[in-house]
Design a protein around this motif. Structure first.
Motif, PDB file in Angstrom:
ATOM      1  N   GLU A  49       0.817  -1.210   0.000  1.00  0.00           N
ATOM      2  CA  GLU A  49       0.000   0.000   0.000  1.00  0.00           C
ATOM      3  C   GLU A  49       0.850   1.260   0.000  1.00  0.00           C
ATOM      4  O   GLU A  49       0.394   2.321  -0.408  1.00  0.00           O
ATOM      5  N   THR A  50       2.096   1.169   0.447  1.00  0.00           N
ATOM      6  CA  THR A  50       2.952   2.345   0.514  1.00  0.00           C
ATOM      7  C   THR A  50       3.778   2.545  -0.751  1.00  0.00           C
ATOM      8  O   THR A  50       4.448   3.555  -0.885  1.00  0.00           O
ATOM      9  N   LEU A  51       3.742   1.589  -1.683  1.00  0.00           N
ATOM     10  CA  LEU A  51       4.535   1.682  -2.905  1.00  0.00           C
ATOM     11  C   LEU A  51       3.744   2.344  -4.023  1.00  0.00           C
ATOM     12  O   LEU A  51       2.550   2.108  -4.171  1.00  0.00           O
ATOM     13  N   SER A  52       4.452   3.121  -4.835  1.00  0.00           N
ATOM     14  CA  SER A  52       3.822   3.626  -6.054  1.00  0.00           C
ATOM     15  C   SER A  52       3.769   2.459  -7.043  1.00  0.00           C
ATOM     16  O   SER A  52       4.425   1.440  -6.865  1.00  0.00           O
ATOM     17  N   GLU A  53       2.992   2.603  -8.094  1.00  0.00           N
ATOM     18  CA  GLU A  53       2.892   1.535  -9.095  1.00  0.00           C
ATOM     19  C   GLU A  53       4.262   1.231  -9.703  1.00  0.00           C
ATOM     20  O   GLU A  53       4.649   0.072  -9.869  1.00  0.00           O
ATOM     21  N   ALA A  54       5.034   2.264 -10.012  1.00  0.00           N
ATOM     22  CA  ALA A  54       6.362   2.078 -10.616  1.00  0.00           C
ATOM     23  C   ALA A  54       7.308   1.352  -9.657  1.00  0.00           C
ATOM     24  O   ALA A  54       8.053   0.457 -10.064  1.00  0.00           O
ATOM     25  N   GLU A  55       7.291   1.736  -8.376  1.00  0.00           N
ATOM     26  CA  GLU A  55       8.153   1.067  -7.393  1.00  0.00           C
ATOM     27  C   GLU A  55       7.779  -0.403  -7.254  1.00  0.00           C
ATOM     28  O   GLU A  55       8.647  -1.265  -7.164  1.00  0.00           O
ATOM     29  N   GLY A  56       6.504  -0.693  -7.253  1.00  0.00           N
ATOM     30  CA  GLY A  56       6.054  -2.069  -7.141  1.00  0.00           C
ATOM     31  C   GLY A  56       6.480  -2.907  -8.329  1.00  0.00           C
ATOM     32  O   GLY A  56       6.980  -4.019  -8.172  1.00  0.00           O
ATOM     33  N   PHE A  60       9.203  -5.968  -7.887  1.00  0.00           N
ATOM     34  CA  PHE A  60       8.782  -7.346  -8.077  1.00  0.00           C
ATOM     35  C   PHE A  60       9.245  -7.945  -9.394  1.00  0.00           C
ATOM     36  O   PHE A  60       9.484  -9.129  -9.491  1.00  0.00           O
ATOM     37  N   TYR A  61       9.369  -7.128 -10.433  1.00  0.00           N
ATOM     38  CA  TYR A  61       9.671  -7.662 -11.754  1.00  0.00           C
ATOM     39  C   TYR A  61      11.036  -7.246 -12.273  1.00  0.00           C
ATOM     40  O   TYR A  61      11.460  -7.713 -13.317  1.00  0.00           O
ATOM     41  N   GLY A  62      11.726  -6.362 -11.572  1.00  0.00           N
ATOM     42  CA  GLY A  62      13.037  -5.912 -12.015  1.00  0.00           C
ATOM     43  C   GLY A  62      12.906  -4.823 -13.066  1.00  0.00           C
ATOM     44  O   GLY A  62      11.830  -4.502 -13.538  1.00  0.00           O
ATOM     45  N   ALA A  63      14.027  -4.254 -13.414  1.00  0.00           N
ATOM     46  CA  ALA A  63      14.047  -3.206 -14.424  1.00  0.00           C
ATOM     47  C   ALA A  63      15.402  -3.211 -15.097  1.00  0.00           C
ATOM     48  O   ALA A  63      16.413  -3.549 -14.487  1.00  0.00           O
ATOM     49  N   GLU A  64      15.391  -2.859 -16.365  1.00  0.00           N
ATOM     50  CA  GLU A  64      16.665  -2.718 -17.056  1.00  0.00           C
ATOM     51  C   GLU A  64      17.312  -1.422 -16.601  1.00  0.00           C
ATOM     52  O   GLU A  64      16.633  -0.427 -16.370  1.00  0.00           O
ATOM     53  N   LYS A  65      18.641  -1.452 -16.495  1.00  0.00           N
ATOM     54  CA  LYS A  65      19.349  -0.246 -16.091  1.00  0.00           C
ATOM     55  C   LYS A  65      19.358   0.759 -17.226  1.00  0.00           C
ATOM     56  O   LYS A  65      19.547   0.411 -18.385  1.00  0.00           O
ATOM     57  N   SER A  66      19.168   2.007 -16.866  1.00  0.00           N
ATOM     58  CA  SER A  66      19.200   3.067 -17.868  1.00  0.00           C
ATOM     59  C   SER A  66      20.647   3.395 -18.211  1.00  0.00           C
ATOM     60  O   SER A  66      21.577   2.940 -17.547  1.00  0.00           O
ATOM     61  N   GLU A  67      20.847   4.210 -19.236  1.00  0.00           N
ATOM     62  CA  GLU A  67      22.199   4.618 -19.605  1.00  0.00           C
ATOM     63  C   GLU A  67      22.903   5.304 -18.453  1.00  0.00           C
ATOM     64  O   GLU A  67      24.085   5.108 -18.226  1.00  0.00           O
ATOM     65  N   ALA A  68      22.178   6.104 -17.692  1.00  0.00           N
ATOM     66  CA  ALA A  68      22.781   6.817 -16.564  1.00  0.00           C
ATOM     67  C   ALA A  68      23.279   5.838 -15.503  1.00  0.00           C
ATOM     68  O   ALA A  68      24.312   6.062 -14.886  1.00  0.00           O
TER      69      ALA A  68
END
Length: 74
Positions: A49-56, A60-68
């Motif tokens: 409940e405390t997480l934004s949709e993007a944080e969740g 849970f699903y991981g994310a590709e690292k950005s160029e930065a």
């Protein structure tokens, strides 16, 4: 769901329910009966409940690292 079925799967398991329902009591026997029993069991307690949709989604699903983050340049 039966512990033996979950333990036989070659995947991560997310157990969800209301606070105080003993989710960790289910996680331990599943882990002990799995092919991963030699590995360390990690239990993460997350208040979704405390997480934004993007944080969740990232958590849970991981994310590709950005160029930065990687330091690469196009």
């Amino acid at each position: 769901m039966r512990f033996s079925y979950l333990a036989g799967q070659d995947c991560g398991v997310m157990i969800t329910d209301e606070p105080g329902t003993g989710k960790d009591l289910m996680a331990e026997p599943v882990h002990k009966k799995s092919g991963q029993m030699a590995a360390q069991l990690y239990i993460s307690r997350v208040d979704c409940e405390t997480l934004s949709e993007a944080e969740g989604q990232t958590g849970f699903y991981g994310a590709e690292k950005s160029e930065a983050q990687t330091g690469s340049r196009g």
